[in-house]
Scaffold this active site. Structure first.
Site, short mmCIF file in Angstrom:
data_model
loop_
_atom_site.label_atom_id
_atom_site.label_comp_id
_atom_site.label_asym_id
_atom_site.label_seq_id
_atom_site.Cartn_x
_atom_site.Cartn_y
_atom_site.Cartn_z
N ASP B 143 0.86 -1.18 0.00
CA ASP B 143 0.00 0.00 0.00
C ASP B 143 0.90 1.23 0.00
O ASP B 143 1.49 1.56 1.03
CB ASP B 143 -0.89 0.02 1.25
CG ASP B 143 -1.99 -1.05 1.22
OD1 ASP B 143 -1.77 -2.09 0.57
OD2 ASP B 143 -3.05 -0.84 1.84
N LYS B 206 -6.77 3.20 -3.46
CA LYS B 206 -7.25 3.19 -2.08
C LYS B 206 -7.50 4.63 -1.65
O LYS B 206 -6.75 5.53 -2.01
CB LYS B 206 -6.16 2.52 -1.23
CG LYS B 206 -6.38 2.54 0.27
CD LYS B 206 -5.30 1.70 0.97
CE LYS B 206 -5.25 1.95 2.46
NZ LYS B 206 -4.17 1.22 3.15
N LYS B 242 -10.18 0.24 -2.73
CA LYS B 242 -10.17 -0.04 -1.29
C LYS B 242 -10.45 1.24 -0.50
O LYS B 242 -9.58 2.09 -0.36
CB LYS B 242 -8.81 -0.60 -0.89
CG LYS B 242 -8.64 -0.79 0.62
CD LYS B 242 -7.28 -1.36 0.98
CE LYS B 242 -7.05 -1.31 2.49
NZ LYS B 242 -5.71 -1.77 2.88
#
Lengths: 291, 306
Positions: B143, B206, B242
């Site tokens: 991430d 995300k 996400k």
């Protein structure tokens, strides 16, 4: 509908709502039900709470618990006394509602309201004394300092008495919150209006949001989810009526403290500590002492 | 393959249609009213559990806490073996070796934040080293955070190049690109950052680090879902979304799932293409699941805090 004193003015009528987390929402379900007086006259519509309202109330009560139980007992006593002050300011309203709901004379209703206000003062006084009465140093045979102190049980579900909508309600609610518990209370099914008026007094009494949550509606719909809820630590079945055995059984699955319905005399001005005691846990500490 | 010379990248992003803010809010509010009950609710709860990236990103993280959380990721409800495992465990890079040992052979992915999370204010070399170390230690998902400063000052090229460089360092690991939408100010920027990340090779986009407010919101997620859907239509490559941060209740999770289905389509209703970055959400999902099984509401006392 017009005003009685001024026929030209449109009457401003009150909406009786729930008391959840310090706010006054309608039921999540959007439902309401008619409330009638002892003589069968329509008084108002009250919110018909659903089991989701029960769940929301328990969440609010749980959230309020650390703050309320963490306050000093003295401060809790002050706030309970403040509730009495706020009720005093609304005596006329309480008396009128009690007279209509219970079908008693105005004088009798006034007496009931006075008793309810005095009940708050009574339990306000207990707030910072219950620890000395129920706890204290214990004699043990060993080099230990051993003492016990009562702690609040947690979130308490209360089924308020059906036949005494104000004095009975205060008599079961006050002892629960005095000791630091938070409460989810189901008001008398047929006489819920004074519970809502009480909620309006509570909301202006410095009582933190969520310490008391009041639901109005069908006992048969609200009591089972409350009794089965795993995040409710104790259950006061005073107003459960015929539902009591089944509710006690449901409460057992999650190991709740249960107060069974008993013969209650709400007019007793000195009810003692038994109702406070029921919703306390005694913690005993052993502390070694040097010799 | 899009032309990525400086001029055309800028043109590409600037030519994206603006987001109708009122329309997005309206559609979000509309979708949020949908009611999911009984068997559908049961299925949705299980799907949501399988989509959770169970996250612990605290300065106070210890190996013990990470191991315990790994246990929870693999078997969320010890009392009910039918509860599925979560999608991934998300930790800081230095906790990856601990987490990798704990998760070995379980099928739960191991995600690591990298590239100077959460601010991303380090040099590219440090970011790549951070990423490389996490992958080498066993992270299967990375991430990364984008350089919001560069993005907001219009230096799209720098952001693009960083993402491609990190993507290269990731190797087999899937790359999630954190836009930190709370700092991007407008939905137009969210749309541009989404397309920029997708063009640069992101496997997932995300919303947030969870360290700034607002974190994930339904409208922002809607804009991002539209981006992955349109990108899939335009290029044939599918990427995931996400939302992370601020999703705490089952009701919230359900709203996201409804939105995924309605905006992106059934193809995204899969842990491979949609994740929920959360920590407290999992307990609420488990409690709601227990409610459906036992018939009474569950209490947080019966579930682990971390």
């Amino acid at each position: 509908m017009t005003d009685k004193t001024d026929p030209l003015r449109v009457a401003v009528r009150r909406t009786y709502k729930l008391y959840l987390g310090g706010a006054f929402p309608r039921s999540e379900s959007g439902r309401s039900y008619p409330v009638t007086s002892a003589k069968g006259l329509h008084l108002a519509n009250a919110a018909l709470a659903s089991r989701k309202d029960v769940r929301d109330a328990v969440v609010a009560a749980r959230k309020a618990f650390p703050g309320w139980s963490g306050r000093t007992a003295y401060n809790r006593g002050q706030i309970l006394y403040r509730i009495a002050e706020m009720m005093e300011g609304r005596r006329a309203q309480f008396a009128e509602e009690s007279a209509a709901a219970e079908g008693v004379s105005r004088a009798r209703a006034e007496a009931l309201v006075s008793a309810a206000i005095d009940r708050w003062v009574y339990y306000a006084g207990w707030a910072d004394k219950i620890g000395q009465v129920l706890g204290g140093a214990n004699q043990v045979s060993g080099p230990f300092f051993n003492h016990s102190e009562p702690e609040p049980t947690g979130v308490v579900g209360i089924l308020a008495p059906a036949d005494s909508p104000l004095l009975g309600l205060v008599s079961v609610l006050a002892p629960v919150i005095t000791a630091g518990n938070t409460a989810v209370l189901v008001a008398s099914e047929h006489h819920p209006l004074s519970a809502v008026t009480l909620a309006e007094a509570l909301a202006t009494s410095d009582l933190p949001p969520g310490v008391v949550n009041i639901l109005t509606g069908r006992l048969s719909e609200l009591a089972p989810p409350l009794a089965g809820h795993a995040d409710v630590n104790a259950l006061d079945l005073t107003g459960a009526g015929d539902h009591a055995p089944a509710l006690e059984e449901a409460a057992a699955t999650t190991l709740k403290r249960v107060l069974r319905p008993g013969p209650d005399d709400w007019t007793d001005a000195d009810p003692g500590v038994s109702r406070i005691r029921r919703f306390l846990e005694i913690k005993t500490v052993w502390h070694p002492v040097g010799s | 393959m899009p032309d990525t010379t400086p001029g055309s990248l800028r043109t590409l992003l600037r030519e994206l249609p603006g987001v109708d803010e009122v329309g997005v809010h309206r559609r979000t509010a509309d979708l949020a009213t949908r009611s999911v009950k009984t068997t559908a609710k049961r299925a949705a709860i299980d799907l949501a559990i399988r989509m959770v990236d169970l996250t612990t990103l605290e300065g106070a993280d210890t190996p013990g806490k990470v191991s315990a959380l790994a246990g929870k990721a693999m078997r969320p409800d010890p009392a009910d073996p039918t509860a599925p495992s979560v999608a991934a465990l998300c930790v800081y890079p230095d906790m990856v070796p601990v987490a990798a040992r704990a998760l070995a052979g379980s099928g739960v992915e191991l995600a690591s934040v990298a590239t100077g999370f959460p601010a991303g204010r380090t040099s590219l070399e440090v970011k790549l080293a951070d990423t490389g170390a996490a992958v080498a230690a066993g992270a299967t998902e990375i991430d990364m955070v984008i350089d919001r400063g560069a993005f907001l000052s219009g230096d799209y090229r720098k952001v693009f190049d960083e993402i491609t460089a990190v993507k290269e360092t990731c190797g087999q690991a899937r790359l999630k690109v954190i836009l930190e939408t709370g700092e991007l100010a407008t939905y137009d920027n969210v749309r541009r950052a989404s397309w920029l990340s997708l063009h640069a090779g992101a496997d997932f986009i995300k919303t947030s680090t969870g360290k700034t407010a607002p974190a994930a919101t339904l409208p922002v997620t809607l804009v991002m879902l539209e981006a992955v859907r349109d990108y899939h239509l335009a290029t044939g490559r599918r990427a995931g979304v996400k939302p992370a941060g601020g999703i705490r209740t089952t009701k919230d999770a359900m709203r996201y799932l409804v939105m995924v289905k309605e905006v992106a389509g059934d193809g995204w209703l899969d842990p491979a293409w949609f994740r929920l970055g959360a920590s407290t959400l999992l307990n609420d999902l488990l409690m709601q699941r227990a409610k459906l099984t036992t018939g009474h509401y569950a209490g947080p006392d019966y579930y682990t805090i971390d």
